[in-house]
Design a protein around this motif. Structure first.
Motif, PDB file in Angstrom:
ATOM      1  N   LEU A   1      -3.951   9.772  -4.639  1.00 47.49           N
ATOM      2  CA  LEU A   1      -4.644   8.500  -3.758  1.00 47.49           C
ATOM      3  C   LEU A   1      -4.783   8.943  -2.562  1.00 47.49           C
ATOM      4  N   ALA A   2      -6.198   8.527  -1.856  1.00 43.93           N
ATOM      5  CA  ALA A   2      -6.423   8.728  -0.198  1.00 43.93           C
ATOM      6  C   ALA A   2      -6.146   7.394   0.263  1.00 43.93           C
ATOM      7  N   MET A   3      -5.301   7.621   1.457  1.00 42.94           N
ATOM      8  CA  MET A   3      -4.858   6.540   2.160  1.00 42.94           C
ATOM      9  C   MET A   3      -5.700   6.483   3.524  1.00 42.94           C
ATOM     10  N   VAL A   4      -6.625   5.632   4.143  1.00 38.53           N
ATOM     11  CA  VAL A   4      -7.325   5.438   5.417  1.00 38.53           C
ATOM     12  C   VAL A   4      -6.600   4.394   6.119  1.00 38.53           C
ATOM     13  N   PHE A   5      -6.227   5.122   7.449  1.00 36.07           N
ATOM     14  CA  PHE A   5      -5.568   4.156   8.244  1.00 36.07           C
ATOM     15  C   PHE A   5      -6.086   3.750   9.469  1.00 36.07           C
TER      16      PHE A   5
ATOM     17  N   LEU B   1       0.883  -1.177  -0.026  1.00 33.87           N
ATOM     18  CA  LEU B   1      -0.052  -0.096   0.125  1.00 33.87           C
ATOM     19  C   LEU B   1       0.791   1.225  -0.051  1.00 33.87           C
ATOM     20  N   ARG B   2       1.725   1.325   0.899  1.00 34.65           N
ATOM     21  CA  ARG B   2       2.726   2.592   0.935  1.00 34.65           C
ATOM     22  C   ARG B   2       3.421   2.723  -0.369  1.00 34.65           C
ATOM     23  N   MET B   3       3.782   1.702  -1.028  1.00 36.62           N
ATOM     24  CA  MET B   3       4.456   1.915  -2.043  1.00 36.62           C
ATOM     25  C   MET B   3       3.630   2.405  -3.428  1.00 36.62           C
ATOM     26  N   ILE B   4       2.032   2.254  -3.364  1.00 37.01           N
ATOM     27  CA  ILE B   4       1.365   2.361  -4.249  1.00 37.01           C
ATOM     28  C   ILE B   4       0.972   3.952  -3.990  1.00 37.01           C
TER      29      ILE B   4
END
Ligand code: ADP
Ligand code: ADP
Length: 251
Positions: free
Chosen positions: A78-82, A47-50
């Motif tokens: 892109l939106a990351m939801v942690f 995910l972190r690479m994307i």
């Protein structure tokens, strides 16, 4: 929305051992892909690479067919939801949701929020139809309405329940009109009841927005109800990609 293509993606950290090894996967525009696998198999790394928080050692990442390996995170849109929300404790719900828009605005001076980012133009940053278009205020209020946060807009995160905090984190992703969502076990800190509720909300949002998503989870129910496909990662390698039905109902 956007398609995401992974071509032979490899990640080696300093120890030289591949945390992600030769992963290839085509994620279609609007598709919801679940990523599962044991702890340490490389899900977060992928995910972190994307999203651009981690360099790709080799292989190619494409978003809508364009190579993005070298693109800065903000240009990937892109939106990351942690799982731990990452909300600002001193800001209200409103300010937390508006934050990415204000940030983009102050950088670009774009009155629509400038959340489209993207140095590569083209189809990047198309409206999702959901909280899309309009002023920052319109977009924040529309997202809040979708997530049933309207009456909590002036509250601080400390005064919210876990589920409400999670919804604020999602609101922040929605207002950005991101081309895709990357979820890293977003519901794992919630109790069972809230998790069930949030799961249906994510399913509804997905139906409404149709946004491309990669969703890491250990929860089989989430995989069954949310996923178009499930990708199984083991020791950094993609073992299987199948529909939830094929995967969980096989003998
Ligand atoms: P997860 O919930 O994905 O299993 P972890 O607890 O493994 O998360 O990792 C939490 C954070 O610690 C991540 O940001 C990850 O990059 C970092 N991390 C994990 N393993 C290592 C390691 N061997 N060396 C340095 N950092 C690590
Ligand atoms: P998962 O999310 O599936 O739990 P991670 O992507 O966190 O897996 O980790 C995959 C592998 O990479 C693990 O062996 C982990 O220890 C290692 N790792 C993760 N982050 C780092 C890091 N920042 N530095 C070194 N090794 C890391």
């Amino acid at each position: 929305m956007a398609s995401i293509t992974l071509n032979n993606i490899v990640k080696k950290y300093d120890d030289g051992f591949p945390a992600v090894n030769n992963v290839s996967l085509d994620i279609a525009d609007g598709e919801f892909v679940i990523l599962v696998g044991p702890s340490g198999c490389g899900k977060s790394t992928l995910l972190r690479m994307i999203v651009g928080l981690e360099d790709i050692t080799s292989g190619e990442l494409q978003i809508d067919g364009t190579r993005m390996n070298e693109a800065a995170p903000k240009d990937r849109n892109l939106a990351m939801v942690f799982q731990n929300y990452a909300l600002y404790p001193h800001l209200t719900v409103y300010e937390n949701i508006a934050f990415p828009l204000r940030l983009a605005k102050s950088k670009s001076g774009d009155s629509t929020g400038g959340a489209n980012g993207g140095s590569n133009g083209g189809s990047r940053g198309r409206s999702l139809g959901g909280a899309g278009g309009g002023s920052v205020d319109d977009r924040v209020r529309k997202a809040a309405e979708m997530l049933e946060l309207t009456e909590h807009l002036e509250r601080k995160p400390a005064n919210l329940s876990g589920g409400q905090r999670q919804r604020v984190a999602m609101g922040r992703a929605i207002v950005r009109q991101a081309d895709a969502f990357l979820f890293d076990e977003p519901l794992s800190n919630l109790d069972a009841k809230l998790r069930g509720q949030m799961r249906s909300e994510i399913a509804q949002l997905q139906r409404r927005l149709g946004v491309t998503s990669v969703y890491v989870t250990h929860d089989q129910t989430e995989a069954m109800t949310l996923g178009d496909r499930v990708a199984v990662l083991k020791k950094g390698e993609l073992q299987q990609v199948a529909s939830p039905r094929e995967l969980y109902e096989q003998p």
